[in-house]
Design a protein around this motif. Sequence first.
Motif, PDB file in Angstrom:
ATOM      1  N   ALA A 154      59.209  30.542  74.250  1.00 18.12           N
ATOM      2  CA  ALA A 154      60.587  30.189  73.918  1.00 18.12           C
ATOM      3  C   ALA A 154      60.429  29.468  72.469  1.00 18.12           C
ATOM      4  O   ALA A 154      59.680  28.821  72.519  1.00 18.12           O
ATOM      5  N   VAL A 155      61.210  29.513  71.784  1.00 20.91           N
ATOM      6  CA  VAL A 155      61.160  28.919  70.586  1.00 20.91           C
ATOM      7  C   VAL A 155      62.353  28.084  70.357  1.00 20.91           C
ATOM      8  O   VAL A 155      63.675  28.466  70.758  1.00 20.91           O
ATOM      9  N   TYR A 156      62.292  26.605  69.845  1.00 21.35           N
ATOM     10  CA  TYR A 156      63.245  25.755  70.129  1.00 21.35           C
ATOM     11  C   TYR A 156      63.501  25.143  68.729  1.00 21.35           C
ATOM     12  O   TYR A 156      62.506  25.071  67.662  1.00 21.35           O
ATOM     13  N   GLU A 157      64.636  24.584  68.029  1.00 16.58           N
ATOM     14  CA  GLU A 157      64.944  23.978  66.957  1.00 16.58           C
ATOM     15  C   GLU A 157      64.975  22.526  67.232  1.00 16.58           C
ATOM     16  O   GLU A 157      65.874  22.054  68.028  1.00 16.58           O
TER      17      GLU A 157
ATOM     18  N   VAL B  34      68.068  20.809  69.161  1.00 18.19           N
ATOM     19  CA  VAL B  34      69.133  21.444  68.580  1.00 18.19           C
ATOM     20  C   VAL B  34      69.547  22.541  69.671  1.00 18.19           C
ATOM     21  O   VAL B  34      70.758  22.688  70.077  1.00 18.19           O
ATOM     22  N   GLY B  35      68.489  23.295  70.044  1.00 22.11           N
ATOM     23  CA  GLY B  35      68.737  24.385  71.145  1.00 22.11           C
ATOM     24  C   GLY B  35      67.753  25.187  71.002  1.00 22.11           C
ATOM     25  O   GLY B  35      66.663  25.134  70.026  1.00 22.11           O
ATOM     26  N   ARG B  36      67.800  26.353  71.530  1.00 21.93           N
ATOM     27  CA  ARG B  36      67.000  27.480  71.243  1.00 21.93           C
ATOM     28  C   ARG B  36      67.243  28.013  69.801  1.00 21.93           C
ATOM     29  O   ARG B  36      68.429  28.077  69.398  1.00 21.93           O
ATOM     30  N   ALA B  37      66.027  28.371  69.369  1.00 17.00           N
ATOM     31  CA  ALA B  37      66.232  29.070  67.818  1.00 17.00           C
ATOM     32  C   ALA B  37      66.666  30.374  67.913  1.00 17.00           C
ATOM     33  O   ALA B  37      66.321  31.189  68.988  1.00 17.00           O
TER      34      ALA B  37
ATOM     35  N   ALA C  59      54.360  22.663  67.110  1.00 19.17           N
ATOM     36  CA  ALA C  59      55.399  22.309  66.590  1.00 19.17           C
ATOM     37  C   ALA C  59      55.254  22.358  64.913  1.00 19.17           C
ATOM     38  O   ALA C  59      53.985  22.110  64.639  1.00 19.17           O
ATOM     39  N   VAL C  60      56.087  22.661  64.141  1.00 13.89           N
ATOM     40  CA  VAL C  60      56.060  22.779  62.719  1.00 13.89           C
ATOM     41  C   VAL C  60      57.301  22.177  61.982  1.00 13.89           C
ATOM     42  O   VAL C  60      58.418  22.536  62.241  1.00 13.89           O
TER      43      VAL C  60
ATOM     44  N   VAL D 197      59.702  24.675  67.245  1.00 17.98           N
ATOM     45  CA  VAL D 197      58.627  24.361  68.300  1.00 17.98           C
ATOM     46  C   VAL D 197      58.727  25.434  69.332  1.00 17.98           C
ATOM     47  O   VAL D 197      59.589  26.055  69.655  1.00 17.98           O
ATOM     48  N   THR D 198      57.254  26.310  69.306  1.00 15.56           N
ATOM     49  CA  THR D 198      57.188  27.492  69.987  1.00 15.56           C
ATOM     50  C   THR D 198      56.524  26.824  71.237  1.00 15.56           C
ATOM     51  O   THR D 198      55.166  26.101  71.213  1.00 15.56           O
ATOM     52  N   VAL D 199      57.118  27.047  72.540  1.00 16.39           N
ATOM     53  CA  VAL D 199      56.257  26.784  73.930  1.00 16.39           C
ATOM     54  C   VAL D 199      56.020  27.769  74.567  1.00 16.39           C
ATOM     55  O   VAL D 199      56.901  28.826  74.662  1.00 16.39           O
ATOM     56  N   SER D 200      54.800  27.892  75.153  1.00 20.22           N
ATOM     57  CA  SER D 200      54.324  28.856  76.147  1.00 20.22           C
ATOM     58  C   SER D 200      54.417  28.162  77.424  1.00 20.22           C
ATOM     59  O   SER D 200      53.750  27.066  77.409  1.00 20.22           O
ATOM     60  N   SER D 201      54.736  28.748  78.472  1.00 24.50           N
ATOM     61  CA  SER D 201      54.774  28.115  79.795  1.00 24.50           C
ATOM     62  C   SER D 201      54.665  29.419  80.897  1.00 24.50           C
ATOM     63  O   SER D 201      54.839  30.689  80.619  1.00 24.50           O
TER      64      SER D 201
END
Length: 109
Positions: free
Chosen positions: A42-45, A105-108, A73-74, A80-84
């Motif tokens: 998932a990618v988050y902002e 902010v939420g999901r990108a 995180a960039v 922020v890219t999170v693998s789970s």
Amino acid sequence: MTAETEPTTQSTGSCCSPTGACHGGGTDVQDVQIEPTESVTAVYEVKGMTCGHCEGAVSEEISSLGGVTSVEAVAATGRVTVSSKAPLAEDAVRAAVDEAGYELVGRAA
């Protein structure tokens, strides 16, 4: 003439010897096949990251969530890219980002 022998050591299940030296780098190394595991990405902002320290703080907090296998995180993009191992609850990610001092902010898109 005497034969030189090395002392025998008990295996501890580690790849390192009791002296801390790693085995390998030679001909006795075996290839280990690891079955690929499914993961969710998932990618988050995240708002407020400006530098490498910010990236590290956010990554550290999100990494502490159960099931997280990697975080990238960039600051330049705020992504922020999170693998789970399984999907994460957004509330848990939000709490981790808040703990680091930033705003999710939420999901990108």
